[in-house]
Write a protein that holds these residues in place. Sequence first.
Motif, PDB file in Angstrom:
ATOM      1  N   PRO A 157     -14.299  89.721  81.615  1.00  0.00           N
ATOM      2  CA  PRO A 157     -15.746  90.026  81.534  1.00  0.00           C
ATOM      3  C   PRO A 157     -16.575  89.004  82.352  1.00  0.00           C
ATOM      4  O   PRO A 157     -16.347  87.794  82.257  1.00  0.00           O
ATOM      5  CB  PRO A 157     -16.042  89.947  80.044  1.00  0.00           C
ATOM      6  CG  PRO A 157     -14.988  89.056  79.485  1.00  0.00           C
ATOM      7  CD  PRO A 157     -13.747  89.297  80.318  1.00  0.00           C
ATOM      8  N   LEU A 158     -17.527  89.532  83.089  1.00  0.00           N
ATOM      9  CA  LEU A 158     -18.369  88.641  83.917  1.00  0.00           C
ATOM     10  C   LEU A 158     -19.428  87.895  83.107  1.00  0.00           C
ATOM     11  O   LEU A 158     -20.046  86.954  83.609  1.00  0.00           O
ATOM     12  CB  LEU A 158     -19.062  89.439  85.031  1.00  0.00           C
ATOM     13  CG  LEU A 158     -18.144  89.943  86.138  1.00  0.00           C
ATOM     14  CD1 LEU A 158     -18.948  90.677  87.192  1.00  0.00           C
ATOM     15  CD2 LEU A 158     -17.379  88.788  86.775  1.00  0.00           C
ATOM     16  N   ASP A 159     -19.658  88.327  81.884  1.00  0.00           N
ATOM     17  CA  ASP A 159     -20.657  87.597  81.084  1.00  0.00           C
ATOM     18  C   ASP A 159     -20.207  86.172  80.821  1.00  0.00           C
ATOM     19  O   ASP A 159     -21.013  85.253  80.680  1.00  0.00           O
ATOM     20  CB  ASP A 159     -20.945  88.329  79.772  1.00  0.00           C
ATOM     21  CG  ASP A 159     -19.696  88.513  78.925  1.00  0.00           C
ATOM     22  OD1 ASP A 159     -18.582  88.269  79.461  1.00  0.00           O
ATOM     23  OD2 ASP A 159     -19.830  88.886  77.751  1.00  0.00           O
ATOM     24  N   SER A 160     -18.917  85.929  80.765  1.00  0.00           N
ATOM     25  CA  SER A 160     -18.431  84.556  80.614  1.00  0.00           C
ATOM     26  C   SER A 160     -18.751  83.728  81.850  1.00  0.00           C
ATOM     27  O   SER A 160     -19.153  82.555  81.767  1.00  0.00           O
ATOM     28  CB  SER A 160     -16.908  84.576  80.369  1.00  0.00           C
ATOM     29  OG  SER A 160     -16.611  85.274  79.184  1.00  0.00           O
ATOM     30  N   ILE A 161     -18.559  84.400  83.041  1.00  0.00           N
ATOM     31  CA  ILE A 161     -18.924  83.697  84.279  1.00  0.00           C
ATOM     32  C   ILE A 161     -20.418  83.416  84.327  1.00  0.00           C
ATOM     33  O   ILE A 161     -20.865  82.325  84.709  1.00  0.00           O
ATOM     34  CB  ILE A 161     -18.484  84.524  85.491  1.00  0.00           C
ATOM     35  CG1 ILE A 161     -16.959  84.673  85.495  1.00  0.00           C
ATOM     36  CG2 ILE A 161     -18.964  83.884  86.790  1.00  0.00           C
ATOM     37  CD1 ILE A 161     -16.439  85.547  86.615  1.00  0.00           C
ATOM     38  N   GLU A 162     -21.192  84.421  83.892  1.00  0.00           N
ATOM     39  CA  GLU A 162     -22.657  84.253  83.901  1.00  0.00           C
ATOM     40  C   GLU A 162     -23.075  83.151  82.944  1.00  0.00           C
ATOM     41  O   GLU A 162     -23.988  82.363  83.239  1.00  0.00           O
ATOM     42  CB  GLU A 162     -23.324  85.571  83.538  1.00  0.00           C
ATOM     43  CG  GLU A 162     -23.161  86.634  84.619  1.00  0.00           C
ATOM     44  CD  GLU A 162     -23.757  87.972  84.213  1.00  0.00           C
ATOM     45  OE1 GLU A 162     -24.203  88.064  83.045  1.00  0.00           O
ATOM     46  OE2 GLU A 162     -23.775  88.886  85.050  1.00  0.00           O
ATOM     47  N   ASP A 163     -22.409  83.095  81.743  1.00  0.00           N
ATOM     48  CA  ASP A 163     -22.735  82.013  80.803  1.00  0.00           C
ATOM     49  C   ASP A 163     -22.420  80.645  81.420  1.00  0.00           C
ATOM     50  O   ASP A 163     -23.204  79.683  81.306  1.00  0.00           O
ATOM     51  CB  ASP A 163     -21.950  82.192  79.510  1.00  0.00           C
ATOM     52  CG  ASP A 163     -22.411  83.416  78.722  1.00  0.00           C
ATOM     53  OD1 ASP A 163     -23.550  83.869  79.006  1.00  0.00           O
ATOM     54  OD2 ASP A 163     -21.655  83.905  77.881  1.00  0.00           O
ATOM     55  N   THR A 164     -21.263  80.602  82.095  1.00  0.00           N
ATOM     56  CA  THR A 164     -20.879  79.337  82.757  1.00  0.00           C
ATOM     57  C   THR A 164     -21.876  78.982  83.852  1.00  0.00           C
ATOM     58  O   THR A 164     -22.285  77.820  84.008  1.00  0.00           O
ATOM     59  CB  THR A 164     -19.468  79.457  83.326  1.00  0.00           C
ATOM     60  OG1 THR A 164     -18.560  79.800  82.291  1.00  0.00           O
ATOM     61  CG2 THR A 164     -19.047  78.135  83.978  1.00  0.00           C
ATOM     62  N   MET A 165     -22.280  80.025  84.626  1.00  0.00           N
ATOM     63  CA  MET A 165     -23.230  79.785  85.707  1.00  0.00           C
ATOM     64  C   MET A 165     -24.590  79.370  85.162  1.00  0.00           C
ATOM     65  O   MET A 165     -25.285  78.528  85.764  1.00  0.00           O
ATOM     66  CB  MET A 165     -23.374  81.049  86.559  1.00  0.00           C
ATOM     67  CG  MET A 165     -22.150  81.364  87.410  1.00  0.00           C
ATOM     68  SD  MET A 165     -21.689  80.013  88.510  1.00  0.00           S
ATOM     69  CE  MET A 165     -23.141  79.877  89.503  1.00  0.00           C
ATOM     70  N   ILE A 166     -24.999  79.937  84.039  1.00  0.00           N
ATOM     71  CA  ILE A 166     -26.294  79.546  83.452  1.00  0.00           C
ATOM     72  C   ILE A 166     -26.287  78.066  83.081  1.00  0.00           C
ATOM     73  O   ILE A 166     -27.239  77.315  83.333  1.00  0.00           O
ATOM     74  CB  ILE A 166     -26.610  80.436  82.232  1.00  0.00           C
ATOM     75  CG1 ILE A 166     -26.963  81.852  82.707  1.00  0.00           C
ATOM     76  CG2 ILE A 166     -27.763  79.839  81.417  1.00  0.00           C
ATOM     77  CD1 ILE A 166     -27.111  82.856  81.567  1.00  0.00           C
ATOM     78  N   VAL A 167     -25.163  77.641  82.453  1.00  0.00           N
ATOM     79  CA  VAL A 167     -25.054  76.220  82.105  1.00  0.00           C
ATOM     80  C   VAL A 167     -25.097  75.365  83.368  1.00  0.00           C
ATOM     81  O   VAL A 167     -25.764  74.316  83.431  1.00  0.00           O
ATOM     82  CB  VAL A 167     -23.755  75.971  81.311  1.00  0.00           C
ATOM     83  CG1 VAL A 167     -23.541  74.471  81.083  1.00  0.00           C
ATOM     84  CG2 VAL A 167     -23.786  76.711  79.984  1.00  0.00           C
ATOM     85  N   PHE A 168     -24.365  75.847  84.405  1.00  0.00           N
ATOM     86  CA  PHE A 168     -24.353  75.109  85.677  1.00  0.00           C
ATOM     87  C   PHE A 168     -25.752  75.070  86.305  1.00  0.00           C
ATOM     88  O   PHE A 168     -26.186  74.045  86.812  1.00  0.00           O
ATOM     89  CB  PHE A 168     -23.348  75.763  86.623  1.00  0.00           C
ATOM     90  CG  PHE A 168     -23.336  75.154  87.993  1.00  0.00           C
ATOM     91  CD1 PHE A 168     -22.742  73.924  88.229  1.00  0.00           C
ATOM     92  CD2 PHE A 168     -23.957  75.820  89.056  1.00  0.00           C
ATOM     93  CE1 PHE A 168     -22.747  73.380  89.503  1.00  0.00           C
ATOM     94  CE2 PHE A 168     -23.967  75.277  90.315  1.00  0.00           C
ATOM     95  CZ  PHE A 168     -23.359  74.049  90.552  1.00  0.00           C
ATOM     96  N   TRP A 169     -26.428  76.253  86.259  1.00  0.00           N
ATOM     97  CA  TRP A 169     -27.784  76.305  86.838  1.00  0.00           C
ATOM     98  C   TRP A 169     -28.735  75.353  86.123  1.00  0.00           C
ATOM     99  O   TRP A 169     -29.569  74.720  86.742  1.00  0.00           O
ATOM    100  CB  TRP A 169     -28.323  77.733  86.769  1.00  0.00           C
ATOM    101  CG  TRP A 169     -27.623  78.675  87.717  1.00  0.00           C
ATOM    102  CD1 TRP A 169     -26.874  78.350  88.792  1.00  0.00           C
ATOM    103  CD2 TRP A 169     -27.600  80.087  87.621  1.00  0.00           C
ATOM    104  NE1 TRP A 169     -26.376  79.463  89.410  1.00  0.00           N
ATOM    105  CE2 TRP A 169     -26.811  80.581  88.708  1.00  0.00           C
ATOM    106  CE3 TRP A 169     -28.129  81.043  86.740  1.00  0.00           C
ATOM    107  CZ2 TRP A 169     -26.574  81.932  88.934  1.00  0.00           C
ATOM    108  CZ3 TRP A 169     -27.902  82.390  86.967  1.00  0.00           C
ATOM    109  CH2 TRP A 169     -27.134  82.829  88.054  1.00  0.00           C
ATOM    110  N   ARG A 170     -28.606  75.331  84.805  1.00  0.00           N
ATOM    111  CA  ARG A 170     -29.488  74.437  84.050  1.00  0.00           C
ATOM    112  C   ARG A 170     -29.251  72.974  84.435  1.00  0.00           C
ATOM    113  O   ARG A 170     -30.183  72.200  84.654  1.00  0.00           O
ATOM    114  CB  ARG A 170     -29.267  74.628  82.555  1.00  0.00           C
ATOM    115  CG  ARG A 170     -29.836  75.940  82.022  1.00  0.00           C
ATOM    116  CD  ARG A 170     -29.482  76.107  80.560  1.00  0.00           C
ATOM    117  NE  ARG A 170     -30.039  77.371  80.044  1.00  0.00           N
ATOM    118  CZ  ARG A 170     -29.769  77.848  78.815  1.00  0.00           C
ATOM    119  NH1 ARG A 170     -28.949  77.163  78.006  1.00  0.00           N
ATOM    120  NH2 ARG A 170     -30.294  78.995  78.422  1.00  0.00           N
TER     121      ARG A 170
END
Length: 591
Positions: A157-170
């Motif tokens: 699932p890409l939502d895990s990648i998106e969650d990881t990316m959100i943390v990275f973006w923050r």
Amino acid sequence: MNRLWFRITLSFSLLTLTLLVFLWFFITSVSENSFKQMTSEHLFENAQLVAQLVETSDLEGGTEALQERIELFREPVGMRFTIIDTDGEVLADSESAPETMENHSDRPEVQEVIENEQEAGEAIRFSETEEIEMMYVASPIYNEEGVIRGIIRTSYPLDSIEDTMIVFWRGLAVFLAIILVIAAVAASILARNITRPLSDITAVTKRLSGKDYSSRVHTEVSGEIGELAGSVNDLAMNLQNQMRALHENEQQLSTILSNMVSGVMLINQEGRILMINSAMEKFLGQHNQHILGHDYRDFDDSLGLRDGIAKVFEENEKIQKEVAAGQVTKKVFDAHFGPYYGNGWKQRGVIIVLHDITDIKRLENMRSDFVANVSHELKTPVTSLKGFSETLLSGEVTDEETARSFLQIIHDESERIDRLIRDLLHLSHIENKVSPLNIGEVALVRLTHGITHTLSKAISDKGLEIILPPPAEEVFIEGDQDRLNQILTNLIANAITYTGEGGKIDISIEETPFDVRISVSDTGIGIPAENIPRVFERFYRVDKARSRNSGGTGLGLAIVKHLVESHKGKIELTSVEGEGTTFTVILPISQ
């Protein structure tokens, strides 16, 4: 400078923000692609690993053992595994029952492997089963002969990648925000370091424009701003030196003008009076506040300067003429009118210079009178000498008594000429200080009594009353006794000569802490007021015949005046015609 500081800080901050925004998009794009690439590689590796564990026999129609084996990978790996045959039928799935799933032959990742015979197929799409966006990676399963017998597909699932990316973006956003704040602070400090010396330079230039030439820029900044500060300081120092020089020149010019005995007036091109000195104020008899700033045609012109000024404006040429101040003062001035010029020899106005030549004129008149008086004084005795001597030489006088009387006249006139010449020589010696004073202690009272005793016969012949200072009240001063004797003898003799019979002569001596006042007063014929200023001139007589009849040369009072001045004293005269005259000699006690 506050606006410049703000603009520099804002510009630098906006530039930094722009660069950080581009960096943000670049890093997030690269990071997201990297995460997806890593996920894809991870899915492919896991698919390869699972493919090795699947037996080819299990692919024939599918078995429960295959489903059970696939389900074992769901929990520890966290991925979804799907086994698909070459026709697209689902043989096993780690999360769903195979019989409930539709044919997957139309899936892009499956088509890439089956139809395009690629080692891996990849696709990202929305999963109807999971109802989320998924990443799919398909890999072929080969038999022993190397023929594709099936396909293993892994998904994540890409939502895990998106969650990881959100943390990275923050984290990245916080990091870039910190960089932006640091850049803004650094820009502010840099702008302050630039604008602070510029503010100091601006403040100094404003003070310089306000004529505060002692202002200096106090900064230790190097580089171009330091050079600018040094240039401003050099400019300020040069301005200060120039203004000091101008001020000194102005003071010198003002001092020169104020101490000039000649009057100076400056008029601009519009005809307004710009400047006059104190001598010109005195000549005009007005204060400068009644003259400065006025038109030359409007101020009280007691000297008649308007015509000369107007002529210079019209003809632009120098003019010189004599002007008189009036009937009362009888001042005479040598007036010079001339144009003055500015840059390019353009006429800027008129300058007037007045020289007081009253004394010169008076001296010229005195010289003329002196020549006339000397000629007149010599003419009479010379005429007598010539006439009587010619008569005697002709032999016409035979009478001895007559001849003797002629000789006596010749002798008397010779004596008169001799006295005149001796008086002139004596006066010349006094004026030129040829004979120095023989200073000693002089008893004035005793000297006065001695003089009156010598003149006692002339006093008794006219029956005059003489009042003398008491002998007991002796007064001593420092002076030349012979010359003091000559002063008093002349004054007392004049008083006797011009006082009628039965008159009175009063001689008094008054001593003060610093000087002595000797007064000789008579009740004689007096002197008219208009003649008093010229009494001490050579040969000047109130009555031309009176001195000649008295036997005087007309030089006595001139000699007295110079003898008094040689003793650092002065002589004063008061007289009323018909009532009498008083001469007062003021001499210092000590020479």
